[in-house]
Design a protein around this motif. Structure first.
Motif, PDB file in Angstrom:
ATOM      1  N   UNK A  42       0.824  -1.217   0.000  1.00 35.85           N
ATOM      2  CA  UNK A  42       0.000   0.000   0.000  1.00 35.85           C
ATOM      3  C   UNK A  42       0.860   1.271   0.000  1.00 35.85           C
ATOM      4  N   UNK A  43       1.954   1.270   0.726  1.00 31.29           N
ATOM      5  CA  UNK A  43       2.818   2.452   0.830  1.00 31.29           C
ATOM      6  C   UNK A  43       3.458   2.845  -0.498  1.00 31.29           C
ATOM      7  N   UNK A  44       3.476   1.949  -1.480  1.00 38.16           N
ATOM      8  CA  UNK A  44       4.096   2.222  -2.772  1.00 38.16           C
ATOM      9  C   UNK A  44       3.108   2.771  -3.806  1.00 38.16           C
ATOM     10  N   UNK A  45       1.839   2.875  -3.421  1.00 44.76           N
ATOM     11  CA  UNK A  45       0.811   3.271  -4.388  1.00 44.76           C
ATOM     12  C   UNK A  45       0.522   4.762  -4.336  1.00 44.76           C
ATOM     13  N   UNK A  46       0.107   5.282  -5.467  1.00 43.36           N
ATOM     14  CA  UNK A  46      -0.314   6.672  -5.570  1.00 43.36           C
ATOM     15  C   UNK A  46      -1.815   6.683  -5.812  1.00 43.36           C
ATOM     16  N   UNK A  47      -2.453   7.844  -5.706  1.00 42.95           N
ATOM     17  CA  UNK A  47      -3.885   7.908  -6.020  1.00 42.95           C
ATOM     18  C   UNK A  47      -4.141   7.342  -7.413  1.00 42.95           C
ATOM     19  N   UNK A  48      -5.182   6.565  -7.527  1.00 40.56           N
ATOM     20  CA  UNK A  48      -5.482   5.898  -8.793  1.00 40.56           C
ATOM     21  C   UNK A  48      -5.053   4.448  -8.776  1.00 40.56           C
ATOM     22  N   UNK A  49      -4.338   4.048  -7.711  1.00 40.18           N
ATOM     23  CA  UNK A  49      -4.007   2.644  -7.523  1.00 40.18           C
ATOM     24  C   UNK A  49      -2.828   2.112  -8.308  1.00 40.18           C
ATOM     25  N   UNK A  50      -1.958   2.964  -8.789  1.00 35.35           N
ATOM     26  CA  UNK A  50      -0.774   2.481  -9.494  1.00 35.35           C
ATOM     27  C   UNK A  50       0.464   2.691  -8.622  1.00 35.35           C
ATOM     28  N   UNK A  51       1.523   1.976  -8.923  1.00 36.01           N
ATOM     29  CA  UNK A  51       2.773   2.140  -8.190  1.00 36.01           C
ATOM     30  C   UNK A  51       3.329   3.529  -8.502  1.00 36.01           C
ATOM     31  N   UNK A  52       3.753   4.233  -7.473  1.00 39.05           N
ATOM     32  CA  UNK A  52       4.226   5.609  -7.631  1.00 39.05           C
ATOM     33  C   UNK A  52       5.595   5.680  -8.298  1.00 39.05           C
ATOM     34  N   UNK A  53       5.866   6.824  -8.892  1.00 34.77           N
ATOM     35  CA  UNK A  53       7.183   7.080  -9.471  1.00 34.77           C
ATOM     36  C   UNK A  53       8.300   6.985  -8.446  1.00 34.77           C
ATOM     37  N   UNK A  54       8.125   7.580  -7.243  1.00 28.38           N
ATOM     38  CA  UNK A  54       9.176   7.456  -6.238  1.00 28.38           C
ATOM     39  C   UNK A  54       9.466   6.004  -5.845  1.00 28.38           C
ATOM     40  N   UNK A  55       8.457   5.154  -5.840  1.00 23.75           N
ATOM     41  CA  UNK A  55       8.693   3.738  -5.518  1.00 23.75           C
ATOM     42  C   UNK A  55       9.504   3.074  -6.631  1.00 23.75           C
ATOM     43  N   UNK A  56       9.199   3.420  -7.884  1.00 23.37           N
ATOM     44  CA  UNK A  56       9.973   2.853  -8.999  1.00 23.37           C
ATOM     45  C   UNK A  56      11.401   3.390  -8.999  1.00 23.37           C
ATOM     46  N   UNK A  57      11.555   4.683  -8.663  1.00 25.09           N
ATOM     47  CA  UNK A  57      12.909   5.236  -8.532  1.00 25.09           C
ATOM     48  C   UNK A  57      13.675   4.481  -7.456  1.00 25.09           C
ATOM     49  N   UNK A  58      13.035   4.223  -6.319  1.00 29.60           N
ATOM     50  CA  UNK A  58      13.706   3.502  -5.230  1.00 29.60           C
ATOM     51  C   UNK A  58      14.161   2.129  -5.699  1.00 29.60           C
ATOM     52  N   UNK A  59      13.317   1.432  -6.450  1.00 31.00           N
ATOM     53  CA  UNK A  59      13.711   0.112  -6.955  1.00 31.00           C
ATOM     54  C   UNK A  59      14.932   0.226  -7.862  1.00 31.00           C
ATOM     55  N   UNK A  60      14.910   1.169  -8.800  1.00 28.28           N
ATOM     56  CA  UNK A  60      16.055   1.340  -9.706  1.00 28.28           C
ATOM     57  C   UNK A  60      17.321   1.671  -8.928  1.00 28.28           C
ATOM     58  N   UNK A  61      17.212   2.573  -7.964  1.00 26.01           N
ATOM     59  CA  UNK A  61      18.360   2.999  -7.170  1.00 26.01           C
ATOM     60  C   UNK A  61      18.930   1.836  -6.360  1.00 26.01           C
ATOM     61  N   UNK A  62      18.075   1.114  -5.679  1.00 25.88           N
ATOM     62  CA  UNK A  62      18.529  -0.027  -4.868  1.00 25.88           C
ATOM     63  C   UNK A  62      19.110  -1.116  -5.764  1.00 25.88           C
ATOM     64  N   UNK A  63      18.465  -1.385  -6.895  1.00 26.25           N
ATOM     65  CA  UNK A  63      18.928  -2.462  -7.774  1.00 26.25           C
ATOM     66  C   UNK A  63      20.324  -2.194  -8.330  1.00 26.25           C
ATOM     67  N   UNK A  64      20.542  -0.989  -8.847  1.00 20.22           N
ATOM     68  CA  UNK A  64      21.867  -0.681  -9.403  1.00 20.22           C
ATOM     69  C   UNK A  64      22.901  -0.612  -8.285  1.00 20.22           C
ATOM     70  N   UNK A  65      22.539  -0.021  -7.161  1.00 21.87           N
ATOM     71  CA  UNK A  65      23.434   0.047  -6.002  1.00 21.87           C
ATOM     72  C   UNK A  65      23.890  -1.355  -5.596  1.00 21.87           C
ATOM     73  N   UNK A  66      22.952  -2.277  -5.475  1.00 22.52           N
ATOM     74  CA  UNK A  66      23.310  -3.640  -5.074  1.00 22.52           C
ATOM     75  C   UNK A  66      24.119  -4.353  -6.156  1.00 22.52           C
ATOM     76  N   UNK A  67      23.818  -4.086  -7.414  1.00 23.72           N
ATOM     77  CA  UNK A  67      24.613  -4.686  -8.496  1.00 23.72           C
ATOM     78  C   UNK A  67      26.062  -4.212  -8.414  1.00 23.72           C
ATOM     79  N   UNK A  68      26.249  -2.940  -8.091  1.00 24.01           N
ATOM     80  CA  UNK A  68      27.608  -2.408  -7.935  1.00 24.01           C
ATOM     81  C   UNK A  68      28.289  -3.052  -6.733  1.00 24.01           C
ATOM     82  N   UNK A  69      27.598  -3.077  -5.601  1.00 24.67           N
ATOM     83  CA  UNK A  69      28.195  -3.668  -4.398  1.00 24.67           C
ATOM     84  C   UNK A  69      28.525  -5.140  -4.595  1.00 24.67           C
TER      85      UNK A  69
END
Length: 150
Positions: A42-69
């Motif tokens: 629920x915390x990742x959703x925006x009005x309208x019931x879709x995943x928010x841009x900030x949640x998708x940014x967080x996924x991209x950031x964490x994913x690349x960060x972990x790939x580097x580490x």
């Protein structure tokens, strides 16, 4: 050969980023690649019931960060210096997102990666991100990177 595997990255997240660790799952790590799941809630959703841009940014950031580490070892002080993200499709609510990323350049000071974000079970990406990270000198790494701690 990656320096950190799925279990080591999961432990790193739990130890150094406990505030968000339970939102992500490290699914796969390879040579210059990683696959990370955002457990959509629920915390990742925006009005309208879709995943928010900030949640998708967080996924991209964490994913690349972990790939580097995975390649360089646990260096918590690596920081994002640049990010560009394109939102291409509206992801449905209640379905996990997968960040499939690859490292394009891994230098002494900078690392560059990209991340395709997919809705679990679908082939077409919902977003694409390009990120650059500044890597600290090994002497500036976090205490968790010392041999005694990890």
């Amino acid at each position: 050969m990656p320096m950190m595997d799925e279990a080591a990255l999961t432990a790193f997240l739990a130890r150094d980023f406990a505030q968000v660790a339970d939102q992500f799952a490290v699914e796969a790590v390879g040579e210059m690649t990683a696959r990370i799941r955002l457990k959509v809630a629920e915390q990742h959703l925006r009005p309208g019931g879709t995943v928010s841009g900030p949640a998708m940014f967080a996924l991209a950031d964490v994913a690349v960060y972990l790939a580097i580490l995975a390649q360089v070892g646990p260096r918590a002080l690596a920081v994002t210096t640049s990010c560009a993200i394109d939102f291409m499709r509206r992801p449905a609510s209640g379905v996990d997102l997968i960040g499939a990323c690859r490292i394009l350049k891994l230098g002494r000071i900078l690392a560059v990666g990209d991340c395709l974000i997919f809705q679990d079970g679908l082939e077409a990406p919902v977003a694409r991100a390009s990120l650059t990270y500044s890597l600290p000198p090994e002497s500036a790494s976090s205490p968790s990177s010392s041999p005694a701690n990890g």
